[in-house]
Scaffold this motif. Structure first.
Motif, mmCIF file in Angstrom:
data_model
loop_
_atom_site.group_PDB
_atom_site.id
_atom_site.type_symbol
_atom_site.label_atom_id
_atom_site.label_comp_id
_atom_site.label_asym_id
_atom_site.label_seq_id
_atom_site.Cartn_x
_atom_site.Cartn_y
_atom_site.Cartn_z
ATOM 1 N N GLU A 17 15.916 4.315 -6.302
ATOM 2 C CA GLU A 17 16.393 5.706 -6.326
ATOM 3 C C GLU A 17 16.637 6.242 -4.921
ATOM 4 N N ALA A 18 15.864 5.734 -3.960
ATOM 5 C CA ALA A 18 16.015 6.206 -2.580
ATOM 6 C C ALA A 18 17.204 5.548 -1.878
ATOM 7 N N ASN B 10 0.846 -1.191 0.000
ATOM 8 C CA ASN B 10 0.000 0.000 0.000
ATOM 9 C C ASN B 10 0.887 1.248 0.000
ATOM 10 N N ARG B 11 0.278 2.348 -0.327
ATOM 11 C CA ARG B 11 0.977 3.622 -0.475
ATOM 12 C C ARG B 11 1.786 3.979 0.781
ATOM 13 N N ASP C 3 5.788 4.526 0.821
ATOM 14 C CA ASP C 3 6.389 5.813 1.202
ATOM 15 C C ASP C 3 7.295 5.654 2.417
ATOM 16 N N ARG C 4 6.858 4.793 3.312
ATOM 17 C CA ARG C 4 7.640 4.613 4.537
ATOM 18 C C ARG C 4 9.018 4.005 4.225
ATOM 19 N N THR D 70 7.285 1.085 -7.731
ATOM 20 C CA THR D 70 7.766 0.996 -6.344
ATOM 21 C C THR D 70 9.222 0.531 -6.313
ATOM 22 N N TYR D 71 9.527 -0.503 -7.085
ATOM 23 C CA TYR D 71 10.923 -0.967 -7.123
ATOM 24 C C TYR D 71 11.845 0.169 -7.562
ATOM 25 N N LYS D 72 11.374 0.954 -8.532
ATOM 26 C CA LYS D 72 12.181 2.068 -9.042
ATOM 27 C C LYS D 72 12.381 3.144 -7.969
#
Ligand code: SAH
Length: 358
Positions: free
Chosen positions: A150-151, A109-110, A114-115, A144-146
Protein backbone atom coordinates in the motif's frame (compact mmCIF):
# COMPACT_ATOMS: atom_id res chain seq x y z
CA UNK A 1 15.73 -37.35 -28.18
CA UNK A 2 17.98 -34.98 -30.14
CA UNK A 3 18.28 -31.41 -28.85
CA UNK A 4 16.40 -29.92 -31.80
CA UNK A 5 13.36 -32.09 -31.07
CA UNK A 6 13.41 -31.25 -27.37
CA UNK A 7 13.50 -27.54 -28.18
CA UNK A 8 10.53 -27.85 -30.50
CA UNK A 9 8.24 -29.33 -27.85
CA UNK A 10 5.45 -27.30 -26.27
CA UNK A 11 6.30 -28.36 -22.73
CA UNK A 12 9.64 -29.38 -21.25
CA UNK A 13 9.64 -32.03 -18.53
CA UNK A 14 12.36 -32.72 -16.00
CA UNK A 15 14.23 -35.19 -18.16
CA UNK A 16 14.19 -32.81 -21.17
CA UNK A 17 15.60 -30.08 -18.95
CA UNK A 18 18.25 -32.41 -17.61
CA UNK A 19 19.36 -33.22 -21.14
CA UNK A 20 19.51 -29.52 -22.01
CA UNK A 21 21.59 -28.79 -18.90
CA UNK A 22 24.09 -31.35 -20.14
CA UNK A 23 24.43 -30.01 -23.70
CA UNK A 24 27.85 -29.21 -25.08
CA UNK A 25 29.27 -27.92 -28.37
CA UNK A 26 26.71 -27.56 -31.17
CA UNK A 27 23.80 -28.65 -28.99
CA UNK A 28 24.67 -26.02 -26.41
CA UNK A 29 24.83 -23.35 -29.15
CA UNK A 30 21.48 -24.55 -30.46
CA UNK A 31 19.96 -24.13 -26.98
CA UNK A 32 21.26 -20.58 -26.71
CA UNK A 33 20.15 -19.62 -30.22
CA UNK A 34 16.68 -20.94 -29.49
CA UNK A 35 16.37 -19.11 -26.16
CA UNK A 36 17.62 -15.87 -27.73
CA UNK A 37 14.98 -16.19 -30.46
CA UNK A 38 12.21 -16.85 -27.91
CA UNK A 39 13.34 -13.82 -26.00
CA UNK A 40 13.37 -11.56 -29.04
CA UNK A 41 9.90 -12.75 -30.02
CA UNK A 42 8.20 -12.44 -26.63
CA UNK A 43 9.98 -9.63 -24.78
CA UNK A 44 12.11 -8.05 -27.53
CA UNK A 45 15.78 -7.23 -27.27
CA UNK A 46 15.16 -4.68 -24.57
CA UNK A 47 16.88 -4.46 -21.22
CA UNK A 48 15.13 -2.98 -18.20
CA UNK A 49 17.15 -1.32 -15.49
CA UNK A 50 16.69 -1.47 -11.74
CA UNK A 51 18.97 0.64 -9.58
CA UNK A 52 19.98 -1.64 -6.70
CA UNK A 53 20.20 -0.03 -3.26
CA UNK A 54 21.54 -2.33 -0.54
CA UNK A 55 20.13 -0.34 2.35
CA UNK A 56 21.51 -2.37 5.25
CA UNK A 57 23.47 -5.54 5.95
CA UNK A 58 22.04 -6.14 9.42
CA UNK A 59 20.41 -9.55 9.36
CA UNK A 60 18.61 -11.70 11.92
CA UNK A 61 19.12 -14.91 9.95
CA UNK A 62 21.96 -17.37 9.81
CA UNK A 63 21.82 -18.95 6.34
CA UNK A 64 24.89 -21.17 5.95
CA UNK A 65 25.86 -19.76 2.53
CA UNK A 66 25.56 -16.05 3.14
CA UNK A 67 28.39 -13.69 4.04
CA UNK A 68 26.17 -11.25 5.96
CA UNK A 69 24.64 -13.92 8.21
CA UNK A 70 24.02 -12.88 11.77
CA UNK A 71 26.85 -14.96 13.24
CA UNK A 72 29.53 -13.50 10.99
CA UNK A 73 31.08 -11.06 13.39
CA UNK A 74 33.74 -10.03 10.91
CA UNK A 75 31.23 -7.98 8.89
CA UNK A 76 31.16 -4.26 9.45
CA UNK A 77 27.42 -3.65 9.80
CA UNK A 78 25.90 -0.55 8.21
CA UNK A 79 22.53 1.04 7.78
CA UNK A 80 22.12 3.78 5.18
CA UNK A 81 20.40 6.91 6.43
CA UNK A 82 16.96 7.77 5.07
CA UNK A 83 18.51 10.71 3.21
CA UNK A 84 21.11 8.48 1.58
CA UNK A 85 18.43 6.04 0.41
CA UNK A 86 16.13 8.72 -0.93
CA UNK A 87 18.97 10.46 -2.72
CA UNK A 88 20.06 7.14 -4.30
CA UNK A 89 16.45 6.65 -5.44
CA UNK A 90 16.46 10.18 -6.83
CA UNK A 91 19.63 9.42 -8.74
CA UNK A 92 17.92 6.42 -10.35
CA UNK A 93 14.89 8.56 -11.13
CA UNK A 94 16.96 11.41 -12.60
CA UNK A 95 18.93 8.94 -14.69
CA UNK A 96 15.66 7.52 -16.03
CA UNK A 97 16.21 3.98 -14.76
CA UNK A 98 12.44 3.77 -14.22
CA UNK A 99 12.78 1.36 -11.34
CA UNK A 100 14.75 0.51 -8.20
CA UNK A 101 15.30 -2.49 -5.95
CA UNK A 102 15.60 -1.99 -2.21
CA UNK A 103 17.46 -4.92 -0.68
CA UNK A 104 18.60 -5.63 2.86
CA UNK A 105 19.30 -8.34 5.37
CA UNK A 106 16.19 -9.72 7.00
CA UNK A 107 14.82 -7.82 9.99
CA UNK A 108 11.30 -8.36 11.22
CA UNK A 109 10.70 -5.81 13.90
CA UNK A 110 8.24 -2.94 14.13
CA UNK A 111 10.92 -0.30 13.72
CA UNK A 112 12.17 -1.79 10.45
CA UNK A 113 8.64 -2.35 9.11
CA UNK A 114 7.69 1.28 9.79
CA UNK A 115 10.94 2.53 8.36
CA UNK A 116 10.50 0.73 5.04
CA UNK A 117 6.94 2.02 4.81
CA UNK A 118 8.17 5.56 5.46
CA UNK A 119 10.87 5.21 2.80
CA UNK A 120 8.37 3.90 0.26
CA UNK A 121 6.10 6.86 0.88
CA UNK A 122 8.98 9.32 0.57
CA UNK A 123 10.16 7.73 -2.67
CA UNK A 124 6.65 7.89 -4.09
CA UNK A 125 6.47 11.56 -3.15
CA UNK A 126 9.91 12.32 -4.58
CA UNK A 127 9.16 10.69 -7.95
CA UNK A 128 5.47 11.57 -8.17
CA UNK A 129 4.80 7.81 -8.30
CA UNK A 130 6.86 7.42 -11.47
CA UNK A 131 9.52 5.11 -10.04
CA UNK A 132 8.65 1.43 -9.65
CA UNK A 133 9.97 -0.11 -6.44
CA UNK A 134 10.92 -3.74 -5.86
CA UNK A 135 11.55 -4.90 -2.32
CA UNK A 136 13.88 -7.73 -1.33
CA UNK A 137 13.75 -7.72 2.45
CA UNK A 138 13.04 -11.33 3.29
CA UNK A 139 10.26 -13.16 5.10
CA UNK A 140 7.59 -10.98 6.68
CA UNK A 141 4.03 -11.26 7.92
CA UNK A 142 1.04 -10.94 5.63
CA UNK A 143 0.23 -7.58 7.23
CA UNK A 144 3.74 -6.23 6.62
CA UNK A 145 3.66 -7.27 2.97
CA UNK A 146 0.27 -5.57 2.69
CA UNK A 147 1.43 -2.37 4.37
CA UNK A 148 4.48 -2.13 2.15
CA UNK A 149 2.42 -2.78 -0.96
CA UNK A 150 0.00 0.00 0.00
CA UNK A 151 2.92 2.33 0.67
CA UNK A 152 4.16 1.90 -2.90
CA UNK A 153 6.07 -1.37 -3.44
CA UNK A 154 5.01 -3.12 -6.65
CA UNK A 155 7.31 -6.10 -6.81
CA UNK A 156 8.95 -8.43 -4.34
CA UNK A 157 11.94 -10.72 -4.67
CA UNK A 158 12.24 -13.70 -2.35
CA UNK A 159 14.38 -16.52 -3.62
CA UNK A 160 13.37 -20.04 -2.72
CA UNK A 161 17.15 -20.74 -2.93
CA UNK A 162 16.43 -24.38 -3.80
CA UNK A 163 13.07 -26.06 -4.41
CA UNK A 164 14.31 -29.29 -2.80
CA UNK A 165 13.23 -29.22 0.87
CA UNK A 166 15.91 -31.77 1.84
CA UNK A 167 18.64 -29.61 0.35
CA UNK A 168 17.10 -26.48 1.88
CA UNK A 169 17.54 -28.04 5.33
CA UNK A 170 21.23 -28.58 4.68
CA UNK A 171 21.71 -24.91 3.82
CA UNK A 172 19.95 -23.46 6.87
CA UNK A 173 19.79 -23.90 10.64
CA UNK A 174 16.89 -26.11 11.62
CA UNK A 175 14.40 -23.80 13.27
CA UNK A 176 11.22 -21.90 12.45
CA UNK A 177 13.13 -18.88 11.30
CA UNK A 178 14.67 -20.90 8.50
CA UNK A 179 11.85 -23.26 7.52
CA UNK A 180 11.18 -24.20 3.90
CA UNK A 181 7.40 -24.28 4.40
CA UNK A 182 7.36 -20.76 5.78
CA UNK A 183 9.34 -19.53 2.80
CA UNK A 184 6.72 -21.06 0.51
CA UNK A 185 3.95 -19.48 2.63
CA UNK A 186 5.65 -16.10 2.24
CA UNK A 187 5.74 -16.46 -1.54
CA UNK A 188 2.03 -17.25 -1.47
CA UNK A 189 1.31 -14.29 0.79
CA UNK A 190 3.20 -12.05 -1.62
CA UNK A 191 1.21 -13.32 -4.57
CA UNK A 192 -2.08 -12.85 -2.68
CA UNK A 193 -1.10 -9.29 -1.83
CA UNK A 194 -0.81 -8.50 -5.53
CA UNK A 195 2.93 -8.07 -5.95
CA UNK A 196 4.73 -8.96 -9.13
CA UNK A 197 6.34 -12.03 -7.67
CA UNK A 198 10.02 -12.78 -8.04
CA UNK A 199 11.98 -15.76 -6.83
CA UNK A 200 15.13 -17.64 -7.75
CA UNK A 201 17.72 -20.22 -6.79
CA UNK A 202 21.44 -20.60 -6.38
CA UNK A 203 23.22 -22.82 -8.87
CA UNK A 204 26.08 -25.15 -7.97
CA UNK A 205 25.43 -25.34 -4.22
CA UNK A 206 27.17 -28.05 -2.21
CA UNK A 207 25.12 -31.30 -2.36
CA UNK A 208 22.99 -29.97 -5.25
CA UNK A 209 22.54 -32.27 -8.25
CA UNK A 210 21.64 -31.50 -11.85
CA UNK A 211 18.29 -33.18 -11.11
CA UNK A 212 17.70 -30.62 -8.35
CA UNK A 213 18.37 -27.81 -10.82
CA UNK A 214 15.98 -29.28 -13.40
CA UNK A 215 13.36 -29.61 -10.66
CA UNK A 216 13.92 -25.94 -9.71
CA UNK A 217 12.86 -24.87 -13.20
CA UNK A 218 9.78 -27.09 -13.17
CA UNK A 219 8.89 -25.70 -9.74
CA UNK A 220 9.21 -22.07 -10.91
CA UNK A 221 6.99 -22.81 -13.88
CA UNK A 222 4.36 -24.46 -11.69
CA UNK A 223 4.52 -21.64 -9.16
CA UNK A 224 3.84 -19.32 -12.08
CA UNK A 225 6.20 -16.58 -10.92
CA UNK A 226 6.59 -13.24 -12.75
CA UNK A 227 10.29 -12.58 -12.25
CA UNK A 228 13.44 -14.56 -11.56
CA UNK A 229 16.89 -13.76 -10.29
CA UNK A 230 19.21 -16.74 -10.18
CA UNK A 231 22.91 -17.24 -10.39
CA UNK A 232 25.90 -19.26 -9.30
CA UNK A 233 26.53 -20.08 -5.66
CA UNK A 234 29.82 -18.50 -4.64
CA UNK A 235 31.64 -19.51 -1.51
CA UNK A 236 32.37 -17.06 1.29
CA UNK A 237 35.20 -17.91 3.64
CA UNK A 238 33.39 -16.84 6.81
CA UNK A 239 30.39 -19.12 6.35
CA UNK A 240 29.71 -22.75 7.39
CA UNK A 241 29.36 -23.95 3.78
CA UNK A 242 32.95 -22.92 3.07
CA UNK A 243 34.09 -26.27 4.48
CA UNK A 244 32.63 -27.96 1.38
CA UNK A 245 34.50 -25.76 -1.11
CA UNK A 246 36.52 -28.66 -2.46
CA UNK A 247 33.39 -30.58 -3.40
CA UNK A 248 31.93 -27.85 -5.58
CA UNK A 249 31.72 -27.75 -9.36
CA UNK A 250 34.34 -25.42 -10.82
CA UNK A 251 33.33 -21.79 -11.13
CA UNK A 252 33.27 -22.14 -14.91
CA UNK A 253 30.87 -25.07 -14.61
CA UNK A 254 28.62 -23.13 -12.22
CA UNK A 255 28.66 -20.23 -14.65
CA UNK A 256 27.85 -22.44 -17.62
CA UNK A 257 24.95 -24.06 -15.75
CA UNK A 258 23.63 -20.64 -14.76
CA UNK A 259 23.57 -19.56 -18.41
CA UNK A 260 21.76 -22.77 -19.34
CA UNK A 261 19.23 -22.39 -16.51
CA UNK A 262 18.43 -18.86 -17.76
CA UNK A 263 18.13 -20.03 -21.36
CA UNK A 264 15.87 -22.99 -20.49
CA UNK A 265 13.65 -20.92 -18.22
CA UNK A 266 13.22 -18.32 -20.98
CA UNK A 267 12.04 -21.11 -23.28
CA UNK A 268 9.63 -22.42 -20.62
CA UNK A 269 8.30 -19.08 -19.32
CA UNK A 270 8.46 -16.88 -22.37
CA UNK A 271 7.31 -13.50 -21.06
CA UNK A 272 8.67 -13.34 -17.51
CA UNK A 273 11.40 -10.95 -16.41
CA UNK A 274 14.76 -12.59 -15.79
CA UNK A 275 17.62 -10.73 -14.13
CA UNK A 276 21.26 -11.05 -15.08
CA UNK A 277 22.66 -11.59 -11.59
CA UNK A 278 25.67 -9.82 -10.13
CA UNK A 279 27.09 -13.22 -9.12
CA UNK A 280 27.50 -14.08 -12.83
CA UNK A 281 29.67 -11.03 -13.30
CA UNK A 282 31.88 -12.02 -10.45
CA UNK A 283 32.90 -15.22 -12.26
CA UNK A 284 33.15 -13.70 -15.73
CA UNK A 285 33.69 -9.99 -16.40
CA UNK A 286 31.17 -10.25 -19.24
CA UNK A 287 28.88 -12.55 -17.25
CA UNK A 288 25.84 -10.33 -17.13
CA UNK A 289 26.12 -9.53 -20.83
CA UNK A 290 26.27 -13.23 -21.62
CA UNK A 291 23.17 -13.80 -19.47
CA UNK A 292 21.31 -11.07 -21.36
CA UNK A 293 22.26 -12.65 -24.68
CA UNK A 294 20.76 -16.03 -23.83
CA UNK A 295 17.54 -14.88 -22.19
CA UNK A 296 17.81 -12.42 -19.29
CA UNK A 297 16.19 -9.00 -19.77
CA UNK A 298 16.84 -7.14 -16.51
CA UNK A 299 20.08 -5.50 -15.42
CA UNK A 300 20.57 -4.09 -11.94
CA UNK A 301 23.27 -1.41 -11.70
CA UNK A 302 24.39 -1.07 -8.10
CA UNK A 303 23.62 2.44 -6.87
CA UNK A 304 24.39 1.84 -3.18
CA UNK A 305 26.66 4.71 -2.10
CA UNK A 306 30.21 3.46 -2.75
CA UNK A 307 31.49 3.74 0.80
CA UNK A 308 29.07 1.05 2.02
CA UNK A 309 29.19 -1.26 -0.93
CA UNK A 310 32.15 -3.26 0.18
CA UNK A 311 30.24 -4.40 3.27
CA UNK A 312 27.26 -5.97 1.49
CA UNK A 313 29.41 -8.93 0.69
CA UNK A 314 27.22 -12.00 0.26
CA UNK A 315 30.12 -13.95 -1.24
CA UNK A 316 33.83 -13.47 -1.92
CA UNK A 317 34.96 -11.40 -4.94
CA UNK A 318 31.67 -9.53 -5.32
CA UNK A 319 32.15 -7.12 -8.25
CA UNK A 320 31.59 -3.35 -8.37
CA UNK A 321 32.23 -2.92 -4.65
CA UNK A 322 34.72 -0.14 -5.10
CA UNK A 323 33.11 2.08 -7.71
CA UNK A 324 30.70 4.89 -7.20
CA UNK A 325 27.15 4.87 -8.48
CA UNK A 326 27.88 7.29 -11.31
CA UNK A 327 30.46 4.98 -12.83
CA UNK A 328 28.03 2.09 -12.82
CA UNK A 329 25.39 4.10 -14.67
CA UNK A 330 27.88 5.08 -17.33
CA UNK A 331 29.11 1.59 -17.98
CA UNK A 332 25.61 0.14 -18.41
CA UNK A 333 24.86 1.69 -21.78
CA UNK A 334 28.14 0.51 -23.29
CA UNK A 335 27.78 -2.95 -21.78
CA UNK A 336 24.31 -3.43 -23.24
CA UNK A 337 25.21 -2.11 -26.67
CA UNK A 338 27.81 -4.88 -26.79
CA UNK A 339 25.02 -7.46 -26.57
CA UNK A 340 22.93 -5.93 -29.36
CA UNK A 341 20.31 -4.78 -26.88
CA UNK A 342 18.67 -1.47 -26.22
CA UNK A 343 18.07 -0.07 -22.79
CA UNK A 344 14.45 0.80 -22.11
CA UNK A 345 15.09 4.18 -20.48
CA UNK A 346 12.36 5.74 -18.39
CA UNK A 347 10.34 2.56 -18.44
CA UNK A 348 8.89 0.56 -15.55
CA UNK A 349 9.61 -2.69 -17.30
CA UNK A 350 6.78 -4.53 -15.58
CA UNK A 351 6.71 -8.26 -16.09
CA UNK A 352 4.62 -8.98 -19.20
CA UNK A 353 3.74 -12.26 -17.50
CA UNK A 354 2.15 -10.43 -14.57
CA UNK A 355 0.23 -8.13 -16.87
CA UNK A 356 -1.14 -10.99 -18.89
CA UNK A 357 -2.31 -12.72 -15.70
CA UNK A 358 -4.37 -9.85 -14.29
N1 SAH B 1 17.33 -10.76 2.96
C1 SAH B 1 16.87 -10.78 1.59
C2 SAH B 1 17.98 -10.55 0.60
C3 SAH B 1 19.07 -11.56 0.72
S1 SAH B 1 20.47 -11.41 -0.29
C4 SAH B 1 16.14 -12.10 1.37
O1 SAH B 1 16.20 -12.97 2.23
O2 SAH B 1 15.52 -12.26 0.34
C5 SAH B 1 19.83 -11.91 -1.84
C6 SAH B 1 20.25 -13.26 -2.35
O3 SAH B 1 21.66 -13.40 -2.41
C7 SAH B 1 19.81 -14.46 -1.55
O4 SAH B 1 18.47 -14.75 -1.74
C8 SAH B 1 20.75 -15.54 -2.07
O5 SAH B 1 20.14 -16.29 -3.12
C9 SAH B 1 21.93 -14.76 -2.64
N2 SAH B 1 23.17 -15.19 -1.96
C10 SAH B 1 23.45 -15.17 -0.64
N3 SAH B 1 24.64 -15.75 -0.41
C11 SAH B 1 25.12 -16.14 -1.61
C12 SAH B 1 26.30 -16.83 -2.03
N4 SAH B 1 27.22 -17.20 -1.16
N5 SAH B 1 26.47 -17.06 -3.35
C13 SAH B 1 25.55 -16.67 -4.24
N6 SAH B 1 24.41 -16.04 -3.92
C14 SAH B 1 24.20 -15.78 -2.60
Amino acid sequence: MVTKDILNQEILNESDILQLLKTEGNDRSMLFEHSAAVKERFVQNLVYLRGLIEISNYCSKDCFYCGIRKSNHKVLRYNLSDEEIISAAKLAHDKKYGSIVIQSGELSNRKNTDRIRFLLEKIREMSGGRLRVTLSCGEQTYQTYKDWREAGADRYLLRIETSNPKLYIKLHPQNKKHAFDIRIDCLERLRDTGYQLGTGVMIGLPFQTLEDMAADLVWMNQFNIDMVGMGPYLEHKDTPLYQFRNELLSKDQRFDLSLKMIAILRIMMKNINIAASTAMQSIDKMGREKAIKVGANVFMPNITPGIYRDNYRLYDDKPCTDENAEDCGQCVEVRMALTGHQIAWDSWGDSAHYQSNI
